[in-house]
Design an enzyme around this catalytic site. Structure first.
Site, PDB file in Angstrom:
ATOM      1  NE  ARG A  41      -6.819   5.295   5.270  1.00 41.98           N
ATOM      2  CZ  ARG A  41      -5.593   4.790   5.370  1.00 41.98           C
ATOM      3  NH1 ARG A  41      -4.549   5.589   5.395  1.00 41.98           N
ATOM      4  NH2 ARG A  41      -5.424   3.487   5.450  1.00 41.98           N
ATOM      5  CE  LYS A 206       1.870   1.457   5.911  1.00 40.63           C
ATOM      6  NZ  LYS A 206       0.619   1.936   6.481  1.00 40.63           N
ATOM      7  N   GLY A 356      -5.360   2.169   2.507  1.00 40.95           N
ATOM      8  CA  GLY A 356      -5.417   3.550   2.050  1.00 40.95           C
ATOM      9  C   GLY A 356      -4.900   3.677   0.629  1.00 40.95           C
ATOM     10  N   GLY A 380      -3.675  -2.751   6.761  1.00 37.10           N
ATOM     11  CA  GLY A 380      -3.198  -3.550   7.888  1.00 37.10           C
ATOM     12  C   GLY A 380      -4.341  -3.925   8.820  1.00 37.10           C
TER      13      GLY A 380
HETATM   14  N1  LIG Z   1       7.810  -2.745  -6.000  1.00 38.08           N
HETATM   15  C1  LIG Z   1       7.585  -1.744  -5.128  1.00 38.08           C
HETATM   16  N2  LIG Z   1       8.635  -1.104  -4.575  1.00 38.08           N
HETATM   17  C2  LIG Z   1       8.424  -0.085  -3.705  1.00 38.08           C
HETATM   18  N3  LIG Z   1       7.198   0.362  -3.320  1.00 38.08           N
HETATM   19  C3  LIG Z   1       6.137  -0.263  -3.853  1.00 38.08           C
HETATM   20  C4  LIG Z   1       6.273  -1.341  -4.776  1.00 38.08           C
HETATM   21  N4  LIG Z   1       5.037  -1.749  -5.118  1.00 38.08           N
HETATM   22  C5  LIG Z   1       4.168  -0.960  -4.467  1.00 38.08           C
HETATM   23  N5  LIG Z   1       4.811  -0.055  -3.700  1.00 38.08           N
HETATM   24  C6  LIG Z   1       4.241   1.037  -2.901  1.00 38.08           C
HETATM   25  O1  LIG Z   1       3.458   0.526  -1.861  1.00 38.08           O
HETATM   26  C7  LIG Z   1       2.680   1.608  -1.369  1.00 38.08           C
HETATM   27  C8  LIG Z   1       1.425   1.086  -0.712  1.00 38.08           C
HETATM   28  O2  LIG Z   1       1.777   0.175   0.287  1.00 38.08           O
HETATM   29  P1  LIG Z   1       0.864  -0.128   1.578  1.00 38.08           P
HETATM   30  O3  LIG Z   1       0.865   1.072   2.477  1.00 38.08           O
HETATM   31  O4  LIG Z   1       1.400  -1.395   2.123  1.00 38.08           O
HETATM   32  O5  LIG Z   1      -0.585  -0.330   0.935  1.00 38.08           O
HETATM   33  P2  LIG Z   1      -2.026  -0.003   1.576  1.00 38.08           P
HETATM   34  O6  LIG Z   1      -2.019   1.453   2.035  1.00 38.08           O
HETATM   35  O7  LIG Z   1      -2.999  -0.236   0.468  1.00 38.08           O
HETATM   36  O8  LIG Z   1      -2.176  -0.952   2.734  1.00 38.08           O
HETATM   37  C9  LIG Z   1       2.384   2.479  -2.562  1.00 38.08           C
HETATM   38  O9  LIG Z   1       2.728   3.816  -2.246  1.00 38.08           O
HETATM   39  C10 LIG Z   1       3.270   1.904  -3.676  1.00 38.08           C
HETATM   40  O10 LIG Z   1       3.984   2.887  -4.395  1.00 38.08           O
HETATM   41  O1  LIG Z   2      -2.317   3.802   6.277  1.00 35.22           O
HETATM   42  C1  LIG Z   2      -2.641   3.047   7.192  1.00 35.22           C
HETATM   43  O2  LIG Z   2      -2.596   1.715   7.082  1.00 35.22           O
HETATM   44  P1  LIG Z   2      -2.586   0.861   5.691  1.00 35.22           P
HETATM   45  O3  LIG Z   2      -1.466   1.394   4.819  1.00 35.22           O
HETATM   46  O4  LIG Z   2      -2.294  -0.534   6.165  1.00 35.22           O
HETATM   47  O5  LIG Z   2      -3.943   1.009   5.067  1.00 35.22           O
HETATM   48  C2  LIG Z   2      -3.166   3.556   8.515  1.00 35.22           C
HETATM   49  O6  LIG Z   2      -3.324   4.965   8.497  1.00 35.22           O
HETATM   50  C3  LIG Z   2      -2.227   3.129   9.645  1.00 35.22           C
HETATM   51  O7  LIG Z   2      -0.975   3.730   9.454  1.00 35.22           O
HETATM   52  P2  LIG Z   2       0.346   3.011  10.043  1.00 35.22           P
HETATM   53  O8  LIG Z   2       0.536   1.712   9.276  1.00 35.22           O
HETATM   54  O9  LIG Z   2       1.459   3.998   9.815  1.00 35.22           O
HETATM   55  O10 LIG Z   2       0.080   2.755  11.519  1.00 35.22           O
END
Ligand SMILES: Nc1ncnc2c1ncn2[C@@H]1O[C@H](COP(=O)(O)OP(=O)(O)O)[C@@H](O)[C@H]1O
Ligand SMILES: O=C(OP(=O)(O)O)[C@H](O)COP(=O)(O)O
Length: 399
Positions: A41, A206, A356, A380
């Site tokens: 990033r 999330k 991310g 997101g």
């Molecule tokens: N079964 C699980 N239980 C808890 N955390 C998990 C699980 N599977 C994946 N994760 C966690 O989800 C995190 C990423 O989630 P998220 O922020 O939603 O993805 P992104 O940043 O790609 O949008 C990672 O740090 C990973 O360790």
């Molecule tokens: O990591 C982010 O989003 P992402 O995990 O959905 O890629 C962005 O920095 C937004 O962070 P936020 O979901 O805490 O508002």
């Protein structure tokens, strides 16, 4: 998009002018050492920053990191990011130890032409994320002082109606940065008529953020594969026990409705890797999805699920993937993410990876980035964009 861009700003001339840049420098940090584990990033915003410094602007960068609760919290300091940004830019980055206070004011005032300052984490201030417009506005007023122009290059945060993303744009001449433009250009190809079959893969942690998106995406996709922390709320909605896995109890009913609305479209894990604790050295086993022991938590999808997901991805023409399939940061729970990522990369489809952590996973697992069509910095944000929602950060640039 009827918005002014960085090139429009550069054409006006920025030499000696103060430019405030909102970036998404929310990078993953090692839990023990606090070191940055993936700087994707930071790299993604370099084209915008270099263009501005090269043109002689006095650049002030602001960002959030993690989810601190509106007050300073040292574990979420942006200081290590300032150091890394300086290394990548090849010039020192002046770090302000607060966001809009004395340190920020003197740091910005001290900038010479072509220099860069980074403010401390925006979310150390309650006004940044407040739902109260006046409180957000008051914080935006303080931020706006740091620029004669505002550039939004924080694609990963454009779905947040936050002071630095939304309200500041109303207070300053505003422009879209290179990253935001590129992301929107690629993602817009998926909102028209994506080539079918169109398969979406969702995981990560999330959960409630993304369940709302699933509802909107479901009618437009041919198949939705769900793994990661997401899947347990769905498994629970199927009447299964999920032990101590990540679960959003209040969303179980929503998941049940989603599955009833689109029978057969949603594919869930049939096996998971269940562990004694959230730790790399925890005892763990692959178990059936309907046999998760009550004292264990699911930290990855199992091999049979990977094979099933890979088969579903094989004939796809368009694939969007957001969210790791497991806790890939811990080696024993990285197999599911690797397997699914490899299946996506080898599918021959037009592939977009968003988020991310998902992008970090691609790099951490040593996968070839060029085997994906596009790696988005926003999870997101890209999901909400695909959903067709008006994103506050984009809307603010259009006004
Ligand atoms: N079964 C699980 N239980 C808890 N955390 C998990 C699980 N599977 C994946 N994760 C966690 O989800 C995190 C990423 O989630 P998220 O922020 O939603 O993805 P992104 O940043 O790609 O949008 C990672 O740090 C990973 O360790
Ligand atoms: O990591 C982010 O989003 P992402 O995990 O959905 O890629 C962005 O920095 C937004 O962070 P936020 O979901 O805490 O508002």
């Amino acid at each position: 998009m009827s918005i002014r861009t960085l090139d429009d700003l550069l054409a006006e001339g920025v030499s000696g002018r103060r430019v405030l840049v909102r970036a998404d420098l929310n990078v993953p940090l090692d839990k023990q050492s606090g070191a940055i584990t993936d700087d994707g990033r930071i790299r993604a915003v370099l084209p915008t920053l270099s263009a501005l410094t090269g043109a002689g602007a006095k650049v002030t960068v602001c960002s959030h990191l993690g989810r601190p609760k509106g007050a300073p919290d040292p574990q979420f300091s942006l200081r290590p990011v300032a150091d890394r940004l300086g290394e990548l830019l090849g010039t020192a980055v002046h770090f302000a130890t607060d966001t809009v206070g004395e340190s920020a004011r003197s740091t910005v005032d001290g900038l010479a032409d072509g220099e860069v300052a980074l403010l401390e984490n925006l979310r150390f201030n309650a006004g940044e994320t407040s739902k109260d417009e006046a409180e957000r506005g008051a914080f935006a007023d303080q931020l706006a002082v740091f620029g004669e122009a505002y550039v939004d290059d924080a694609f990963g945060a454009v779905h947040r109606k936050h002071a630095s993303v939304y309200d500041v744009a109303a207070r300053l001449p505003h422009f879209a940065g290179r990253l935001v433009l590129r992301e929107v250009e690629v993602l817009s190809t998926l909102t028209g008529e994506p080539e079918r079959p169109y398969v979406v893969v969702l995981g990560g942690s999330k959960v409630s953020d993304k369940l709302a998106v699933i509802e909107a995406l479901l009618p437009t996709v041919d198949r939705l594969l769900i793994g990661g922390g997401m899947c347990f709320t769905f498994l629970k909605a199927q009447g299964l026990e999920v032990g101590t896995s990540l679960l959003e109890e209040e969303m179980v009913e929503t998941c049940r409705n989603l599955m009833e609305r689109a029978p057969g479209k949603i594919m869930l894990p049939v096996d998971v890797v269940a562990a004694d604790a959230f730790a790399p050295d925890a005892a763990h086993d692959t178990v059936r999805a309907d046999g998760i022991p009550s004292h264990r938590l699911g930290l990855d999808i199992g091999p049979e699920t990977v094979a099933g997901f890979a088969a579903a991805l094989k004939g796809a023409r368009t694939i969007f993937w957001n969210g790791p399939m497991g806790v890939f940061e811990m080696a024993p729970f990285a197999h599911g993410t690797r397997g699914v990522a490899e299946a996506i990369a080898g599918s021959g489809a037009f592939t977009v990876v968003g988020g991310g952590d998902s992008a970090a996973a691609v790099r951490a697992l040593g996968l070839d980035e060029s085997s994906f069509g596009h790696i988005s910095t926003g999870g997101g944000a890209s999901l909400e964009y695909l959903e067709g929602k008006t994103l506050p950060g984009i809307a603010a640039l259009e006004n």
